[in-house]
Design a protein around this motif. Structure first.
Motif, mmCIF file in Angstrom:
data_model
loop_
_atom_site.group_PDB
_atom_site.id
_atom_site.type_symbol
_atom_site.label_atom_id
_atom_site.label_comp_id
_atom_site.label_asym_id
_atom_site.label_seq_id
_atom_site.Cartn_x
_atom_site.Cartn_y
_atom_site.Cartn_z
ATOM 1 N N GLU A 194 6.458 82.527 -19.305
ATOM 2 C CA GLU A 194 7.254 82.761 -20.519
ATOM 3 C C GLU A 194 6.695 81.982 -21.706
ATOM 4 O OE1 GLU A 194 11.458 82.296 -20.114
ATOM 5 O OE2 GLU A 194 11.648 84.116 -18.914
ATOM 6 N N LEU A 195 6.227 80.762 -21.468
ATOM 7 C CA LEU A 195 5.619 79.986 -22.544
ATOM 8 C C LEU A 195 4.456 80.754 -23.161
ATOM 9 C CD1 LEU A 195 5.212 77.273 -24.120
ATOM 10 C CD2 LEU A 195 3.720 76.570 -22.210
ATOM 11 N N ALA A 196 3.695 81.447 -22.330
ATOM 12 C CA ALA A 196 2.535 82.210 -22.791
ATOM 13 C C ALA A 196 2.904 83.630 -23.224
ATOM 14 C CB ALA A 196 1.485 82.258 -21.685
ATOM 15 N N ASN A 197 4.211 83.923 -23.295
ATOM 16 C CA ASN A 197 4.686 85.258 -23.674
ATOM 17 C C ASN A 197 4.158 86.346 -22.732
ATOM 18 O OD1 ASN A 197 6.224 84.500 -26.027
ATOM 19 N ND2 ASN A 197 4.267 84.134 -27.057
ATOM 20 N N ARG A 198 4.144 86.016 -21.436
ATOM 21 C CA ARG A 198 3.685 86.973 -20.444
ATOM 22 C C ARG A 198 4.773 87.198 -19.389
ATOM 23 N NH1 ARG A 198 -1.623 88.302 -19.927
ATOM 24 N NH2 ARG A 198 -0.724 89.822 -18.480
ATOM 25 N N ARG A 199 5.875 87.740 -19.854
ATOM 26 C CA ARG A 199 6.976 88.079 -18.955
ATOM 27 C C ARG A 199 6.620 89.236 -18.027
ATOM 28 N NH1 ARG A 199 12.201 86.830 -19.917
ATOM 29 N NH2 ARG A 199 12.768 88.960 -19.328
ATOM 30 N N ASP A 200 5.512 89.896 -18.287
ATOM 31 C CA ASP A 200 5.093 91.020 -17.440
ATOM 32 C C ASP A 200 4.489 90.568 -16.117
ATOM 33 O OD1 ASP A 200 3.006 90.085 -19.352
ATOM 34 O OD2 ASP A 200 1.721 91.407 -18.166
ATOM 35 N N ILE A 201 4.149 89.293 -15.998
ATOM 36 C CA ILE A 201 3.539 88.793 -14.770
ATOM 37 C C ILE A 201 4.603 88.674 -13.680
ATOM 38 C CG2 ILE A 201 2.273 86.897 -13.694
ATOM 39 C CD1 ILE A 201 0.630 88.398 -15.764
ATOM 40 N N ALA A 202 4.346 89.275 -12.533
ATOM 41 C CA ALA A 202 5.274 89.175 -11.402
ATOM 42 C C ALA A 202 5.105 87.819 -10.726
ATOM 43 C CB ALA A 202 5.017 90.292 -10.409
ATOM 44 N N VAL A 203 6.203 87.088 -10.605
ATOM 45 C CA VAL A 203 6.201 85.797 -9.909
ATOM 46 C C VAL A 203 7.025 85.939 -8.638
ATOM 47 C CG1 VAL A 203 6.839 83.362 -10.020
ATOM 48 C CG2 VAL A 203 5.931 84.505 -12.062
ATOM 49 N N LEU A 248 -14.183 75.192 -22.928
ATOM 50 C CA LEU A 248 -13.618 76.461 -22.464
ATOM 51 C C LEU A 248 -12.104 76.389 -22.393
ATOM 52 C CD1 LEU A 248 -13.913 79.301 -21.104
ATOM 53 C CD2 LEU A 248 -14.073 78.073 -18.919
ATOM 54 N N LEU A 249 -11.582 75.325 -21.803
ATOM 55 C CA LEU A 249 -10.138 75.178 -21.654
ATOM 56 C C LEU A 249 -9.442 75.155 -23.012
ATOM 57 C CD1 LEU A 249 -7.672 74.588 -19.813
ATOM 58 C CD2 LEU A 249 -8.214 72.151 -20.068
ATOM 59 N N THR A 250 -9.983 74.387 -23.945
ATOM 60 C CA THR A 250 -9.364 74.273 -25.260
ATOM 61 C C THR A 250 -9.397 75.608 -25.991
ATOM 62 O OG1 THR A 250 -10.053 71.953 -25.363
ATOM 63 C CG2 THR A 250 -9.428 73.013 -27.448
ATOM 64 N N GLU A 251 -10.528 76.290 -25.931
ATOM 65 C CA GLU A 251 -10.639 77.575 -26.628
ATOM 66 C C GLU A 251 -9.676 78.598 -26.073
ATOM 67 O OE1 GLU A 251 -11.871 81.608 -27.186
ATOM 68 O OE2 GLU A 251 -12.552 80.595 -25.366
ATOM 69 N N ARG A 252 -9.502 78.637 -24.756
ATOM 70 C CA ARG A 252 -8.630 79.644 -24.153
ATOM 71 C C ARG A 252 -7.152 79.317 -24.364
ATOM 72 N NH1 ARG A 252 -11.845 83.242 -21.234
ATOM 73 N NH2 ARG A 252 -13.807 83.184 -22.386
ATOM 74 N N ILE A 253 -6.776 78.061 -24.329
ATOM 75 C CA ILE A 253 -5.402 77.710 -24.657
ATOM 76 C C ILE A 253 -5.096 78.087 -26.102
ATOM 77 C CG2 ILE A 253 -3.837 75.754 -25.030
ATOM 78 C CD1 ILE A 253 -4.902 74.511 -22.483
ATOM 79 N N GLY A 254 -6.095 77.972 -26.955
ATOM 80 C CA GLY A 254 -5.914 78.334 -28.359
ATOM 81 C C GLY A 254 -5.655 79.816 -28.576
ATOM 82 N N ARG A 255 -5.934 80.631 -27.582
ATOM 83 C CA ARG A 255 -5.680 82.069 -27.706
ATOM 84 C C ARG A 255 -4.220 82.445 -27.428
ATOM 85 N NH1 ARG A 255 -10.732 85.565 -25.296
ATOM 86 N NH2 ARG A 255 -12.448 84.302 -26.113
ATOM 87 N N LEU A 256 -3.473 81.528 -26.847
ATOM 88 C CA LEU A 256 -2.125 81.882 -26.401
ATOM 89 C C LEU A 256 -1.076 81.618 -27.494
ATOM 90 C CD1 LEU A 256 -2.361 80.399 -22.793
ATOM 91 C CD2 LEU A 256 -2.395 82.836 -23.432
#
Length: 311
Positions: A54-63, A303-311
């Motif tokens: 939810e933090l990443a706005n990905r409620r579509d992911i099945a948990v 890599l980690l910083t750049e990808r977190i920046g996409r969310l």
């Protein structure tokens, strides 16, 4: 082309950052998150996984909630590291997205059977109970899994929960034994590797400078999480274990290792849960895993910083 993955996890602050790294990477198609008991009990890991999505706005992911206890021993947890919630350091609201009705083990079996042979990689960030149970219930899926990339074990660093055992393997060594004897291609990111991925002040500040809610939450978690390892090991920061699994899938050239034989100790009085890693090839046992030992740490954190920046 995207790579289809299942993340099996016990969040845990570093697990949460690993999930964020996957969600920020278009090269990966996250089919499901399966929660397992480990860092904290299953009810919390299942909640925490949904909080991160939810933090990443990905409620579509099945948990999916999976196994709530190891195969043959009482559950050992790590609240002393991760806090009572597993995600201490940043307070997030209770998730509103529902927990999937299907059991995590059943979800692994179904998704692997539905996919093309070799199409799905399992990213195991916690104890291997769910994965081993799926392999036991449905042996046919072993030939269909493209690979298992896991955080666990050690060879020179040895133990972080006992003198000889790493936490994920120690919690359920019987499960680990099933996985390592499955014949599935296995890549292992052990403590020897993850202790080179230290989240020091400079790297943490670079994430915080992104200025996004996701980055702020991640920094809160990591601020809390690193205090245990800094005190224990005396380094400049805490090792960021689980995101190394996802980074390996994204940029394997950041890592170096070798194919070796790994056996899991399940009976030793002092060594239960030890990964007996034949790094130097002193036995005639056939290699069954790629053990990773080297890391370009600056490349990893970029890599980690750049990808977190996409969310």
């Amino acid at each position: 082309m995207t790579r289809k993955i299942i993340i099996d996890t016990d969040p845990g602050q570093d697990d949460a950052v690993a999930i964020l790294l996957a969600l920020g990477s278009p090269e990966l198609d996250l089919l499901a998150v399966t929660a397992v008991a480990g860092n904290v009990p299953l009810p919390l890991t299942a909640v925490n996984a949904r909080k991160v999505c939810e933090l990443a706005n990905r409620r579509d992911i099945a948990v999916h909630a999976g196994c709530d206890a190891p195969l043959s021993q009482p559950l050992v947890t790590a609240e002393h590291v991760h806090g009572k919630t597993g995600l201490d350091g940043t307070d997030l609201p209770d998730p509103t997205m529902p927990l999937a009705e299907e059991h995590g083990v059943d979800a692994i079996i179904r998704l692997v059977r539905e996919g093309a042979p070799g199409e799905i990689t399992i990213c195991a960030l916690g104890p291997l109970t769910n994965v081993a149970t799926a392999l036991t219930r449905a042996p046919d899926i072993a030939a269909r899994i493209g690979g298992i990339v896991l955080m666990g074990g050690a060879y020179f660093e040895v133990g972080n929960i006992t003198p000889t055992a790493e936490f994920n393997i120690y919690v359920d060594p019987e499960a680990a034994e099933i996985v390592f004897s499955s014949g599935i291609p296995i890549t292992v990111l052990p403590l020897d590797l993850t202790h080179k991925a230290l989240i020091d002040r400079t790297r943490l500040d670079a994430i915080r400078a992104l200025g996004t809610p996701v980055a702020e939450a991640a920094c809160g978690w990591l601020d809390f999480y690193e205090r245990f390892d800094v005190k224990k090991y005396g380094g400049d920061g805490g090792p960021l274990h689980d995101p190394c699994v996802i980074a390996y899938l994204l940029k394997p050239d950041l890592f170096t290792g070798r194919e070796i034989n790994v056996e899991i100790e399940t009976e030793g009085r002092f060594t239960r849960g030890m990964t007996v890693a034949d790094w130097w090839g002193v036995t005639d046992r056939k290699a069954n895993a790629t053990f990773i030992g080297g890391l370009d740490a600056d490349g990893f954190f970029s890599l980690l910083t750049e990808r977190i920046g996409r969310l």
